[in-house]
Design a protein around this motif. Structure first.
Motif: not given
Length: 463
Positions: A190-193, A200-206
């Motif tokens: 939900t956070f990524a949305r 799959r790119e969430l870990r690249d930011h936070v």
């Protein structure tokens, strides 16, 4: 006075830290010694590294070591140590220290409380401030309507036991840990949305880390308190991007908790039970600079979590040892390969080590335990190990858990304490400082120094 006092001599940076250490030391000393020490036999070998010569060999020695039990009702001394470790672990993830960078103090952090759904109306006690309140007043006259005082044994028990969902209650306790895992995954999705980036790119930011503790409510169901923190892509060493705030995290948690669900295995007895969270969700920022400015301090949060890390089902009004017979794994029968099952002589084919009549249980708790026992016979629910955790009303998860990168570990804190004690022990300090010696310890378990365990099916529990 503080201007002339050399605080570095005490290994601290400020007077407040020195006061906290002094207070913790006094509390630990007042806790006495371990109430259920473990007896070890063995010895220690000291070998000269260069020549391999055995300089000292200890055999047939006997020592006692602390039991290490985290529960305050079992051992005051060891649970006090565990509470201090839990406090330091949580506090390190909020303000730094213990190999955690101090910069985490400015990362977005929230304190959340997740509760179970309602399984039926229960008798209510006083409000949090101690004010008496009516117990479920209803116009149709079907409610209690009394004002229960704090010690009233009716508090937390169902108004209508015949319609209370005991099955749902037990299954929630048993699956609460798995539901938390599903929820953390849903929060990240939900956070990524909400951020508008692929999952799959969430870990690249936070990255999202947490530390949580389980607490029993008076009705005998667990709920979770958790610290949730946002870090940068490299973990606690880097902050998240400035455009990602605690408000984004707050919205993601609220939505994810509402949608998270766990489907248990299908069975003829129950169908497909579904486990979800209750409607009560509390989210508060940590630090006055977060969200609306009404934040909790890191000390308040760390103390709150540490307090419940040393508690168990006794907070719900029941405290029992494990009931499941170990010899027959709670089935009542022993299975020997190539032979037909035979009744277990240890438990008289009951599957239980003890008789519930040995304790003065409330009827509500007895029904919960019997429900665990009944559902434990459903093969599709075997993974929940309901009979093994019947004494905990079905909950078999860890009371305190954390993300790997949240902060330090219990093991590291215990090792730090052990190293400190060894450095101040004249018998071990010399060995620890020498690089020319090899010390090999060999100890084995020899029993407990406290009273023996209950014999099978007795009516009395040792104090």
């Amino acid at each position: 006075m503080t201007d002339t006092l050399d605080l570095t001599a005490f290994g601290v940076e400020n007077l407040d830290q020195l006061v906290r250490i002094a207070g913790a030391t006094l509390e630990l000393q007042s806790a006495g010694t371990c109430e259920h020490p473990i007896r070890l036999v063995g010895g220690r070998d000291v070998i000269e590294k260069a020549t391999g010569v055995l300089l000292e060999s200890g055999i047939d020695r006997q020592i006692s070591v602390p039991c290490g039990n985290r529960r305050a009702t079992r051992c005051t001394h060891c649970s006090t140590l565990y509470k201090y470790d839990a406090y330091n672990l949580v506090a390190a993830g909020l303000r730094g220290g213990k190999a955690t960078p101090d910069t985490v103090a400015v990362h977005p952090r929230l304190f959340i409380t997740l509760t179970a759904p309602s399984f039926g109306p229960i008798h209510l006690g006083p409000a949090k401030d101690g004010t008496l309140r009516p117990c479920h007043p209803r116009r149709d006259g079907s409610s209690c309507g009394r004002y229960h005082r704090a010690a009233d044994p009716l508090i937390g028990t169902p108004l209508h036991p015949e319609t209370y969902d005991y099955t749902g209650h037990v299954l929630f306790n048993a699956a609460a840990g798995r539901l938390w895992s599903v929820t953390t995954t849903e929060i990240r999705r939900t956070f990524a949305r909400l951020l508008g980036i692929p999952r799959r790119e969430l870990r690249d930011h936070v990255t999202l880390t947490f530390a949580k503790v389980a607490e029993y409510q008076q009705r005998g169901v667990v709920h979770f308190h958790a610290v949730v923190r946002l870090d940068g892509p490299d973990g606690p060493d880097t902050p998240p991007p400035a455009w990602i705030t605690a408000d984004h995290l707050d919205r993601a948690i609220r939505e994810a908790v509402t949608t998270a669900r766990l489907d248990l295995p299908d069975s003829k007895a129950l169908g497909v039970p579904v486990v979800t969270w209750g409607r009560q969700l509390d989210i508060r920022p940590i630090g006055a600079d977060q969200l609306d400015g009404d934040g909790l301090s890191d000390v308040t949060v760390a103390r709150y979590i540490a307090k419940y890390a040393t508690k168990g089902a006794e907070t719900a009004g029941t405290e029992l040892p494990p009931l499941a017979c170990r010899d027959c794994t709670a089935t009542g029968y022993r299975q020997i390969e190539g032979h037909a099952p035979t009744p277990c002589g240890t438990c008289d084919a009951t599957g239980r080590r003890y008789d519930l009549d040995a304790w003065e249980l409330r009827e509500h708790h007895r029904i919960l335990i019997e429900t665990c026992w009944r559902l434990g016979a459903v093969s599709q629910l075997a993974a929940l190990r309901l009979r093994q955790w019947a004494h905990m009303l079905g909950f078999g998860g860890h009371f305190a858990t954390k993300s790997r990168t949240y902060s330090t570990t219990f093991g590291a804190l215990r090792q730090e304490r052990a190293d400190y004690m060894a450095a101040h022990d004249p018998l071990t300090a010399a060995f620890a400082e020498s690089e020319d010696l090899i010390v090999i310890n060999h100890w084995s378990f020899a029993g407990h120094d406290d009273a023996p365990r209950l014999p099978k099916r007795v009516k009395e529990w040792p104090t």
